[in-house]
Design an enzyme around this catalytic site. Structure first.
Site, mmCIF file in Angstrom:
data_model
loop_
_atom_site.group_PDB
_atom_site.id
_atom_site.type_symbol
_atom_site.label_atom_id
_atom_site.label_comp_id
_atom_site.label_asym_id
_atom_site.label_seq_id
_atom_site.Cartn_x
_atom_site.Cartn_y
_atom_site.Cartn_z
ATOM 1 N N HIS A 1 0.767 -1.272 -0.125
ATOM 2 C CA HIS A 1 0.041 0.049 0.108
ATOM 3 C C HIS A 1 0.664 1.052 0.110
ATOM 4 O O HIS A 1 2.094 1.083 0.384
ATOM 5 C CB HIS A 1 -0.853 -0.016 1.311
ATOM 6 C CG HIS A 1 -1.958 -0.969 1.047
ATOM 7 N ND1 HIS A 1 -2.128 -2.252 1.355
ATOM 8 C CD2 HIS A 1 -3.353 -0.675 0.715
ATOM 9 C CE1 HIS A 1 -3.168 -2.821 1.148
ATOM 10 N NE2 HIS A 1 -4.101 -1.630 0.492
ATOM 11 N N LYS B 1 -0.724 4.890 4.664
ATOM 12 C CA LYS B 1 -1.606 4.000 5.284
ATOM 13 C C LYS B 1 -1.128 3.777 6.702
ATOM 14 O O LYS B 1 -0.221 3.655 7.017
ATOM 15 C CB LYS B 1 -1.695 2.686 4.816
ATOM 16 C CG LYS B 1 -2.685 1.725 4.933
ATOM 17 C CD LYS B 1 -2.960 0.475 4.083
ATOM 18 C CE LYS B 1 -3.883 -0.669 4.722
ATOM 19 N NZ LYS B 1 -5.364 -0.054 4.998
#
Ligand code: NAP
Length: 266
Positions: A155, A159
């Site tokens: 990601h 995040k």
């Protein structure tokens, strides 16, 4: 065919903006209003990026539902706001489709009880990407035959949580069919802590965080002389919108509560 009248909460957000474009570009959908904590009383077309989208902006959700006729509320805000919005929508007979993540088990139980009482459809989906849902389903299928598996999720570096909710959900789904066992050599030892990733029922989850990424995951299964890799990549938040579309259409036919897009895909 009668159009589905939709209110979107959080239209200025990254996901909300995509949802506004989805509704605008779908023939059977009609955007009737948006809910925003700012810009009350203005038109969406007054804001940057929404040229010609002439719908009213409300801050007060009750006034919004009193003054506009809505079938579905799409919520893409924050957990606290999303919960309040979903409950209020159900009170007004409006079906919530919620992509906002971070609801607690008791939030979900409460919403389910209201849906049952009102016999109204409500869909809460922490991942609207159909490809991600298929990746999880295919992984569960493969795990019947391949008991050794590692999950690598990747990601963007903003995040906050690791591993991702999708990786945890994938591990849960795999563990429903895989016999729990510790993978790797019994005497395996990490010379740098964390090298083998997180342990879920003996399978390993690895989290990669890099700028440039959006949301990606691969699930690698191995057995004698072969591996199989199931991979999904979201390159753009538009990847979540086909799932939102299916959820809106399905919510109109439901009179129950559904948690997870995988439960409404055939
Ligand atoms: P974002 O860009 O931060 O947008 C959130 C929006 O919600 C902003 O416009 C924000 O307004 C608004 N908001 C915050 N608090 C509010 C309140 N009290 N009342 C009304 N509006 C409020 O976030 P995002 O990336 O779009 O994500 C939104 C949600 O979707 C998050 O929970 C995220 O985890 C989730 N998500 C779900 C999926 C899925 O597939 N289900 C995929 C990606 C993300 P301000 O600008 O005024 O703060």
């Amino acid at each position: 065919m009668k159009k589905i009248k939709i209110v979107i909460a959080g239209p200025r957000g990254r996901m909300g903006k995509e949802a506004v474009y989805l509704v605008q570009n779908t023939d059977q959908f009609e955007l009737t209003a948006v809910l925003d904590r700012k810009n009350n009383g203005m038109k969406l077309s007054d804001l940057d990026g929404f040229q010609n989208i002439d719908v009213p902006i409300y801050t007060d959700i009750e006034l919004c539902f009193q003054e506009t006729q809505a079938d579905v509320l799409i919520d893409l805000t924050t957990p606290e706001t999303g919960m309040y919005h979903a409950k209020t929508a159900l009170e007004y007979g409006v079906r919530p489709v919620v992509g906002t993540t971070g609801f607690s088990k008791s939030d979900l139980d409460e919403l389910e009880a209201i849906c049952n009482e009102k016999s109204l459809g409500c869909i809460i989906a922490p991942n609207f990407a159909i490809g991600a849902v298929l990746m999880m389903k295919f992984s569960r299928m493969a795990a019947k035959y391949f008991g050794d598996v590692e999950i690598i999720e990747m990601h963007h570096d903003q995040k906050l949580d690791a591993p991702s909710g999708t990786a945890v959900k994938t591990a849960e789904m795999i563990s429903q069919v895989r016999e729990a066992k510790k993978q790797g050599h019994p005497k395996e030892k990490e010379t740098i802590q964390g090298a083998r990733g997180a342990d879920y029922d003996g399978m390993r989850i690895h989290s990669v965080r890099l700028p440039g990424l959006i949301a990606h995951q691969q699930v690698i299964f191995g057995s004698e002389g072969q591996t199989i890799t199931i991979r999904h990549d979201s390159y753009h938040r538009g990847s979540f919108m086909s799932g939102v579309k299916i959820a809106v259409e399905t919510a109109m036919k439901l009179d129950t509560f559904v948690y997870g897009l995988e439960n409404i895909l055939e």
